[in-house]
Enzyme design. Sequence first.
Site, mmCIF file in Angstrom:
data_model
loop_
_atom_site.group_PDB
_atom_site.id
_atom_site.type_symbol
_atom_site.label_atom_id
_atom_site.label_comp_id
_atom_site.label_asym_id
_atom_site.label_seq_id
_atom_site.Cartn_x
_atom_site.Cartn_y
_atom_site.Cartn_z
ATOM 1 N N ALA A 88 0.873 -1.167 0.000
ATOM 2 C CA ALA A 88 0.000 0.000 0.000
ATOM 3 C C ALA A 88 0.913 1.221 0.000
ATOM 4 O O ALA A 88 2.061 1.146 0.458
ATOM 5 C CB ALA A 88 -0.866 -0.029 1.252
ATOM 6 N N GLY A 132 0.273 -4.762 1.120
ATOM 7 C CA GLY A 132 -0.912 -4.744 0.259
ATOM 8 C C GLY A 132 -0.671 -5.419 -1.083
ATOM 9 O O GLY A 132 -1.608 -5.957 -1.694
ATOM 10 N N GLU A 135 -1.225 -8.979 -0.475
ATOM 11 C CA GLU A 135 -2.667 -9.198 -0.260
ATOM 12 C C GLU A 135 -3.429 -9.170 -1.586
ATOM 13 O O GLU A 135 -4.321 -9.984 -1.824
ATOM 14 C CB GLU A 135 -3.212 -8.125 0.688
ATOM 15 C CG GLU A 135 -2.705 -8.330 2.114
ATOM 16 C CD GLU A 135 -3.071 -7.186 3.040
ATOM 17 O OE1 GLU A 135 -2.775 -6.023 2.678
ATOM 18 O OE2 GLU A 135 -3.637 -7.440 4.114
ATOM 19 N N GLU A 155 3.831 -5.365 7.526
ATOM 20 C CA GLU A 155 3.123 -4.272 8.219
ATOM 21 C C GLU A 155 3.579 -4.104 9.663
ATOM 22 O O GLU A 155 3.629 -2.996 10.197
ATOM 23 C CB GLU A 155 1.603 -4.515 8.184
ATOM 24 C CG GLU A 155 0.965 -4.358 6.805
ATOM 25 C CD GLU A 155 0.993 -5.608 5.956
ATOM 26 O OE1 GLU A 155 1.729 -6.559 6.295
ATOM 27 O OE2 GLU A 155 0.269 -5.648 4.953
HETATM 28 N N1 CO8 Z 1 4.632 3.056 -0.816
HETATM 29 C C1 CO8 Z 1 5.009 4.166 -1.454
HETATM 30 N N2 CO8 Z 1 6.153 4.257 -2.163
HETATM 31 C C2 CO8 Z 1 6.922 3.178 -2.255
HETATM 32 C C3 CO8 Z 1 6.580 1.967 -1.650
HETATM 33 C C4 CO8 Z 1 5.364 1.944 -0.889
HETATM 34 N N3 CO8 Z 1 4.906 0.827 -0.288
HETATM 35 N N4 CO8 Z 1 7.521 1.067 -1.912
HETATM 36 C C5 CO8 Z 1 8.442 1.680 -2.684
HETATM 37 N N5 CO8 Z 1 8.078 2.951 -2.884
HETATM 38 C C6 CO8 Z 1 8.782 3.971 -3.655
HETATM 39 C C7 CO8 Z 1 9.982 4.502 -2.912
HETATM 40 O O1 CO8 Z 1 9.592 5.490 -1.991
HETATM 41 C C8 CO8 Z 1 10.816 5.058 -4.021
HETATM 42 O O2 CO8 Z 1 10.257 6.283 -4.421
HETATM 43 P P1 CO8 Z 1 11.222 7.620 -4.449
HETATM 44 O O3 CO8 Z 1 12.269 7.249 -5.442
HETATM 45 O O4 CO8 Z 1 10.313 8.675 -4.850
HETATM 46 O O5 CO8 Z 1 11.753 7.726 -3.088
HETATM 47 C C9 CO8 Z 1 10.541 4.073 -5.151
HETATM 48 O O6 CO8 Z 1 9.332 3.380 -4.814
HETATM 49 C C10 CO8 Z 1 11.625 3.043 -5.291
HETATM 50 O O7 CO8 Z 1 11.801 2.434 -4.039
HETATM 51 P P2 CO8 Z 1 13.261 2.162 -3.424
HETATM 52 O O8 CO8 Z 1 14.198 3.204 -3.832
HETATM 53 O O9 CO8 Z 1 13.095 1.919 -1.982
HETATM 54 O O10 CO8 Z 1 13.602 0.812 -4.192
HETATM 55 P P3 CO8 Z 1 14.611 -0.283 -3.691
HETATM 56 O O11 CO8 Z 1 14.824 -1.187 -4.842
HETATM 57 O O12 CO8 Z 1 15.796 0.297 -3.064
HETATM 58 O O13 CO8 Z 1 13.789 -1.078 -2.542
HETATM 59 C C11 CO8 Z 1 11.835 -2.112 -1.583
HETATM 60 C C12 CO8 Z 1 12.609 -1.801 -2.882
HETATM 61 C C13 CO8 Z 1 12.619 -3.068 -0.718
HETATM 62 C C14 CO8 Z 1 10.509 -2.775 -2.008
HETATM 63 C C15 CO8 Z 1 11.575 -0.835 -0.817
HETATM 64 O O14 CO8 Z 1 11.042 0.116 -1.693
HETATM 65 C C16 CO8 Z 1 10.615 -1.012 0.307
HETATM 66 O O15 CO8 Z 1 10.969 -1.536 1.346
HETATM 67 N N6 CO8 Z 1 9.373 -0.531 0.155
HETATM 68 C C17 CO8 Z 1 8.366 -0.600 1.176
HETATM 69 C C18 CO8 Z 1 7.823 -2.003 1.277
HETATM 70 C C19 CO8 Z 1 6.753 -2.120 2.331
HETATM 71 O O16 CO8 Z 1 6.998 -1.958 3.510
HETATM 72 N N7 CO8 Z 1 5.534 -2.420 1.899
HETATM 73 C C20 CO8 Z 1 4.441 -2.667 2.776
HETATM 74 C C21 CO8 Z 1 3.715 -1.435 3.011
HETATM 75 S S1 CO8 Z 1 2.573 -1.660 4.334
HETATM 76 C C22 CO8 Z 1 1.126 -2.011 3.566
HETATM 77 O O17 CO8 Z 1 1.095 -2.357 2.422
HETATM 78 C C23 CO8 Z 1 -0.155 -1.891 4.309
HETATM 79 C C24 CO8 Z 1 -0.091 -1.187 5.583
HETATM 80 C C25 CO8 Z 1 0.257 0.227 5.407
HETATM 81 C C26 CO8 Z 1 0.258 1.047 6.692
HETATM 82 C C27 CO8 Z 1 1.040 2.310 6.446
HETATM 83 C C28 CO8 Z 1 1.122 3.185 7.712
HETATM 84 C C29 CO8 Z 1 1.920 4.419 7.492
#
Ligand code: CO8
Length: 383
Positions: A88, A132, A135, A155
């Site tokens: 998400a 998400g 999911e 999460e």
């Molecule tokens: N949401 C928004 N932006 C994201 C997300 C995300 N879930 N994942 C990646 N991005 C964006 C990054 O911010 C980045 O954007 P920018 O260049 O503008 O900063 C771009 O995508 C590329 O990401 P990275 O540079 O981090 O790419 P990497 O290859 O270095 O890393 C990863 C890839 C490991 C997937 C890393 O991006 C990461 O850890 N992302 C988050 C993963 C995560 O935790 N997902 C679960 C989210 S939680 C959820 O889905 C439901 C609950 C939400 C509750 C939120 C409460 C605040």
Amino acid sequence: MASRFVKAALPRVVRPYSSATSHTYEHLKVSTPKPGVALITLHRPRALNALFTPLLVELNSALHKLNTDASIGAIVLTGSEKAFAAGADIKEMKDKSFSDAYGTDFIEMWSDMTTAVKKPVISAVNGYALGGGCELAMMADIMYVSAGATLGQPEIKLGTIPGAGGSQRLTRAVGKAKAMELILTGDSFSGKEAADWGLAAKVFDTPEQCVEGALSTAEKIASMSQIAVKAAKEVVNKSQDLGIREGVDFERRVFHSLFGSKDQKIEESRYEEVQRIQVKLLTVSKDAAELVKNLETSLNKNQTSSFTSANMTAPNAGRQSPEPEEQSDKQQGAPQASPNDQGAAPSKDHAKDASKETLQSLPSNPTGPMDKAAEEKTSKTMN
Ligand code: CO8
């Protein structure tokens, strides 16, 4: 920082088979690469397909359109090679209050894929499928993965829990102990593990193979009766909500209702036609075998009488015992030469008579229906 240009896992050649998917979207690509199959590709490469409201509104709109498009029989949902969806959108959610979330039934619209879409959806998961994203992949009816995909429910690391069915679907798929471990630690797992644990139906070596595999399964499903496919999806999904007794009752009701389906009648009469053709082919081959056998018998008979008459004068006149075949013919009561024939040379007429006899013993219409007993015997053999 990841590359901003993420290569899509979509196969290179995409031929349109239907104009129903001509609508353009900002965060999705929708195409019909195979007959009856729609492919939705999440396309928000700069944020690794993070799921924010505009994307989900488009996704629901595309799914609704495809669900009512009679030319579509199955849907494949995929992302890029780098990310199915990295979760998400954290940025969209970080400032939400309880009243925002509760008041707007936040995330409820994600469930449209499971409530409103009656056609089978296959998720083809490559790269990251986190939170998400995982999911969403699990909402599909079938999940395919590439071995190197990274899935998980992280999460807990953000101080929250899965909110779009993760705790329920993951637990049903992999069992309580494994799901509890994954959700409480937020640890990710590979595509290969997803397949080993039964969360994914198939695992592929490469992202491209994963999408191709999903498309070809979707094509196979799309070639079936759409009514039967819809009913099958409904009864399998009910197994997740009902106890075994109610589930089996429900299945039987739906099964009964399919007797009213035109598709069932068409498919059954096609099946019967195939069976009729198989029975005819068996009859023909049985007749051919009998013909060969009769010709052999007649040939042996001719040889025997030729041998009997030539006995006195032919170079092999001193032969002591008949060939084993001749012997067995006699033992089995094969017709013997009449006393009048004794010593007579085999004539052309004799051979002609034997062939005539052989032909007369054959059924008049070898491709026609078999007699009842033979038909029963053949269909028993076939079953
Ligand atoms: N949401 C928004 N932006 C994201 C997300 C995300 N879930 N994942 C990646 N991005 C964006 C990054 O911010 C980045 O954007 P920018 O260049 O503008 O900063 C771009 O995508 C590329 O990401 P990275 O540079 O981090 O790419 P990497 O290859 O270095 O890393 C990863 C890839 C490991 C997937 C890393 O991006 C990461 O850890 N992302 C988050 C993963 C995560 O935790 N997902 C679960 C989210 S939680 C959820 O889905 C439901 C609950 C939400 C509750 C939120 C409460 C605040």
